[in-house]
Design a protein around this motif. Structure first.
Motif, PDB file in Angstrom:
ATOM      1  N   THR A  51       0.841  -1.203   0.000  1.00  0.00           N
ATOM      2  CA  THR A  51       0.000   0.000   0.000  1.00  0.00           C
ATOM      3  C   THR A  51       0.869   1.244   0.000  1.00  0.00           C
ATOM      4  O   THR A  51       0.671   2.150  -0.807  1.00  0.00           O
ATOM      5  N   PHE A  52       1.852   1.274   0.897  1.00  0.00           N
ATOM      6  CA  PHE A  52       2.726   2.440   0.955  1.00  0.00           C
ATOM      7  C   PHE A  52       3.509   2.611  -0.347  1.00  0.00           C
ATOM      8  O   PHE A  52       3.654   3.729  -0.850  1.00  0.00           O
ATOM      9  N   GLY A  53       4.026   1.525  -0.886  1.00  0.00           N
ATOM     10  CA  GLY A  53       4.790   1.609  -2.135  1.00  0.00           C
ATOM     11  C   GLY A  53       3.974   2.183  -3.277  1.00  0.00           C
ATOM     12  O   GLY A  53       4.459   3.020  -4.054  1.00  0.00           O
ATOM     13  N   ARG A  54       2.715   1.769  -3.382  1.00  0.00           N
ATOM     14  CA  ARG A  54       1.839   2.293  -4.435  1.00  0.00           C
ATOM     15  C   ARG A  54       1.564   3.781  -4.228  1.00  0.00           C
ATOM     16  O   ARG A  54       1.559   4.549  -5.185  1.00  0.00           O
ATOM     17  N   ILE A  55       1.320   4.169  -2.993  1.00  0.00           N
ATOM     18  CA  ILE A  55       1.078   5.586  -2.679  1.00  0.00           C
ATOM     19  C   ILE A  55       2.319   6.406  -3.032  1.00  0.00           C
ATOM     20  O   ILE A  55       2.234   7.439  -3.703  1.00  0.00           O
ATOM     21  N   ALA A  56       3.483   5.939  -2.582  1.00  0.00           N
ATOM     22  CA  ALA A  56       4.725   6.678  -2.806  1.00  0.00           C
ATOM     23  C   ALA A  56       5.031   6.823  -4.293  1.00  0.00           C
ATOM     24  O   ALA A  56       5.476   7.887  -4.733  1.00  0.00           O
ATOM     25  N   GLU A  57       4.790   5.784  -5.076  1.00  0.00           N
ATOM     26  CA  GLU A  57       5.054   5.867  -6.518  1.00  0.00           C
ATOM     27  C   GLU A  57       4.193   6.936  -7.181  1.00  0.00           C
ATOM     28  O   GLU A  57       4.678   7.723  -7.996  1.00  0.00           O
ATOM     29  N   ILE A  58       2.924   7.003  -6.817  1.00  0.00           N
ATOM     30  CA  ILE A  58       2.024   8.008  -7.399  1.00  0.00           C
ATOM     31  C   ILE A  58       2.393   9.404  -6.900  1.00  0.00           C
ATOM     32  O   ILE A  58       2.496  10.346  -7.686  1.00  0.00           O
ATOM     33  N   ASP A  60       5.241  10.474  -5.782  1.00  0.00           N
ATOM     34  CA  ASP A  60       6.540  10.861  -6.341  1.00  0.00           C
ATOM     35  C   ASP A  60       6.519  10.958  -7.868  1.00  0.00           C
ATOM     36  O   ASP A  60       7.552  11.188  -8.479  1.00  0.00           O
ATOM     37  N   ARG A  61       5.359  10.730  -8.455  1.00  0.00           N
ATOM     38  CA  ARG A  61       5.176  10.826  -9.906  1.00  0.00           C
ATOM     39  C   ARG A  61       6.133   9.936 -10.685  1.00  0.00           C
ATOM     40  O   ARG A  61       6.714  10.336 -11.680  1.00  0.00           O
ATOM     41  N   GLY A  62       6.320   8.728 -10.174  1.00  0.00           N
ATOM     42  CA  GLY A  62       7.106   7.727 -10.869  1.00  0.00           C
ATOM     43  C   GLY A  62       8.601   7.812 -10.659  1.00  0.00           C
ATOM     44  O   GLY A  62       9.335   6.980 -11.196  1.00  0.00           O
ATOM     45  N   SER A  63       9.084   8.765  -9.878  1.00  0.00           N
ATOM     46  CA  SER A  63      10.537   8.867  -9.679  1.00  0.00           C
ATOM     47  C   SER A  63      11.076   7.743  -8.795  1.00  0.00           C
ATOM     48  O   SER A  63      12.250   7.417  -8.861  1.00  0.00           O
ATOM     49  N   THR A  64      10.210   7.170  -7.966  1.00  0.00           N
ATOM     50  CA  THR A  64      10.566   5.967  -7.215  1.00  0.00           C
ATOM     51  C   THR A  64       9.507   4.916  -7.519  1.00  0.00           C
ATOM     52  O   THR A  64       8.337   5.229  -7.678  1.00  0.00           O
ATOM     53  N   SER A  65       9.937   3.675  -7.582  1.00  0.00           N
ATOM     54  CA  SER A  65       8.987   2.609  -7.897  1.00  0.00           C
ATOM     55  C   SER A  65       8.290   2.118  -6.634  1.00  0.00           C
ATOM     56  O   SER A  65       8.756   2.346  -5.514  1.00  0.00           O
ATOM     57  N   CYS A  66       7.207   1.423  -6.847  1.00  0.00           N
ATOM     58  CA  CYS A  66       6.454   0.824  -5.749  1.00  0.00           C
ATOM     59  C   CYS A  66       7.345  -0.137  -4.973  1.00  0.00           C
ATOM     60  O   CYS A  66       7.352  -0.136  -3.744  1.00  0.00           O
ATOM     61  N   GLY A  67       8.117  -0.949  -5.687  1.00  0.00           N
ATOM     62  CA  GLY A  67       8.982  -1.936  -5.049  1.00  0.00           C
ATOM     63  C   GLY A  67      10.053  -1.316  -4.165  1.00  0.00           C
ATOM     64  O   GLY A  67      10.288  -1.769  -3.041  1.00  0.00           O
ATOM     65  N   VAL A  68      10.694  -0.273  -4.672  1.00  0.00           N
ATOM     66  CA  VAL A  68      11.753   0.387  -3.899  1.00  0.00           C
ATOM     67  C   VAL A  68      11.170   1.055  -2.659  1.00  0.00           C
ATOM     68  O   VAL A  68      11.699   0.911  -1.549  1.00  0.00           O
ATOM     69  N   SER A  69      10.072   1.778  -2.833  1.00  0.00           N
ATOM     70  CA  SER A  69       9.442   2.457  -1.689  1.00  0.00           C
ATOM     71  C   SER A  69       8.931   1.457  -0.665  1.00  0.00           C
ATOM     72  O   SER A  69       9.096   1.655   0.538  1.00  0.00           O
ATOM     73  N   GLY A  70       8.309   0.386  -1.127  1.00  0.00           N
ATOM     74  CA  GLY A  70       7.811  -0.640  -0.216  1.00  0.00           C
ATOM     75  C   GLY A  70       8.927  -1.345   0.525  1.00  0.00           C
ATOM     76  O   GLY A  70       8.808  -1.640   1.722  1.00  0.00           O
ATOM     77  N   ALA A  71      10.042  -1.600  -0.171  1.00  0.00           N
ATOM     78  CA  ALA A  71      11.184  -2.247   0.477  1.00  0.00           C
ATOM     79  C   ALA A  71      11.805  -1.332   1.525  1.00  0.00           C
ATOM     80  O   ALA A  71      12.167  -1.784   2.619  1.00  0.00           O
ATOM     81  N   LEU A  72      11.914  -0.055   1.213  1.00  0.00           N
ATOM     82  CA  LEU A  72      12.462   0.898   2.178  1.00  0.00           C
ATOM     83  C   LEU A  72      11.554   1.025   3.399  1.00  0.00           C
ATOM     84  O   LEU A  72      12.023   1.070   4.536  1.00  0.00           O
ATOM     85  N   TYR A  73      10.247   1.032   3.176  1.00  0.00           N
ATOM     86  CA  TYR A  73       9.266   1.069   4.259  1.00  0.00           C
ATOM     87  C   TYR A  73       9.450  -0.155   5.168  1.00  0.00           C
ATOM     88  O   TYR A  73       9.475  -0.026   6.392  1.00  0.00           O
ATOM     89  N   THR A  74       9.615  -1.327   4.562  1.00  0.00           N
ATOM     90  CA  THR A  74       9.795  -2.563   5.324  1.00  0.00           C
ATOM     91  C   THR A  74      11.111  -2.546   6.089  1.00  0.00           C
ATOM     92  O   THR A  74      11.164  -2.951   7.256  1.00  0.00           O
ATOM     93  N   LEU A  75      12.170  -2.066   5.448  1.00  0.00           N
ATOM     94  CA  LEU A  75      13.462  -1.993   6.104  1.00  0.00           C
ATOM     95  C   LEU A  75      13.409  -1.070   7.329  1.00  0.00           C
ATOM     96  O   LEU A  75      13.904  -1.425   8.402  1.00  0.00           O
ATOM     97  N   ILE A  76      12.789   0.091   7.156  1.00  0.00           N
ATOM     98  CA  ILE A  76      12.655   1.021   8.280  1.00  0.00           C
ATOM     99  C   ILE A  76      11.828   0.391   9.399  1.00  0.00           C
ATOM    100  O   ILE A  76      12.144   0.533  10.575  1.00  0.00           O
ATOM    101  N   MET A  77      10.778  -0.342   9.024  1.00  0.00           N
ATOM    102  CA  MET A  77       9.941  -1.016  10.021  1.00  0.00           C
ATOM    103  C   MET A  77      10.741  -2.077  10.775  1.00  0.00           C
ATOM    104  O   MET A  77      10.649  -2.174  12.009  1.00  0.00           O
ATOM    105  N   CYS A  78      11.550  -2.838  10.063  1.00  0.00           N
ATOM    106  CA  CYS A  78      12.332  -3.897  10.720  1.00  0.00           C
ATOM    107  C   CYS A  78      13.444  -3.340  11.597  1.00  0.00           C
ATOM    108  O   CYS A  78      13.721  -3.877  12.664  1.00  0.00           O
TER     109      CYS A  78
END
Length: 160
Positions: A51-58, A60-78
């Protein structure tokens, strides 16, 4: 003799002046209106990183992908156990892009105390703005080029 230039219209005020004078409006749904969109609620409950990755991609207007944003979100959470420190900045950015009120509380409070509800509200807002969240920014831009469904554009200038 004073001659007016009839060919060139007057130059509109700078975009920053327009944006700063534009008053924010309400969100399309409330923070706790998760039952209005069960699919995004379930996605956020089980995979908030998607969910966060999809939000961040939109946002950020495509400058970051859903996968990268979602992975960073997960890393910060862990690492920190507190992904809200990252996600609240995207809420602020989304509000700025669509002129939304900071309500019912500050962006950080919404994410710190009710992360899932805040993510769901942001997801629903982008859907209401016309985005197909499952295809990302570039997919929405391709769809716009084909003319099937146009995502919103940020309008700067005077409207009647």
């Amino acid at each position: 003799m004073f001659v007016t230039n009839q060919i060139n219209p007057p130059i509109p005020p700078p975009a920053a002046a327009y944006l700063s004078s534009h008053s924010p409006g309400p969100w399309s749904t409330g923070l706790c209106d998760c039952c209005n969109d069960i699919s995004s609620c379930c996605l956020t409950c089980w995979c908030p990183c998607v969910t966060f990755g999809r939000i961040a991609e939109i946002v950020d207007r495509g400058s970051t992908s859903c996968g990268v944003s979602g992975a960073l979100y997960t890393l910060i959470m862990c690492v920190t156990g507190c992904s809200c420190l990252y996600s609240c900045f995207y809420r602020s950015k989304l509000r700025g892009q669509y002129f939304l009120n900071e309500s019912p509380c500050t962006d950080c409070c919404a994410h710190c105390y009710c992360e899932e509800c805040a993510l769901c509200q942001e997801y629903r807002e982008l859907k209401k703005q016309g985005f197909d969240m499952s295809i990302g920014w570039h997919g929405n831009m391709e769809r716009q080029k084909r003319g099937t469904r146009q995502p919103p554009t940020l309008q700067v200038g005077m409207n009647r």
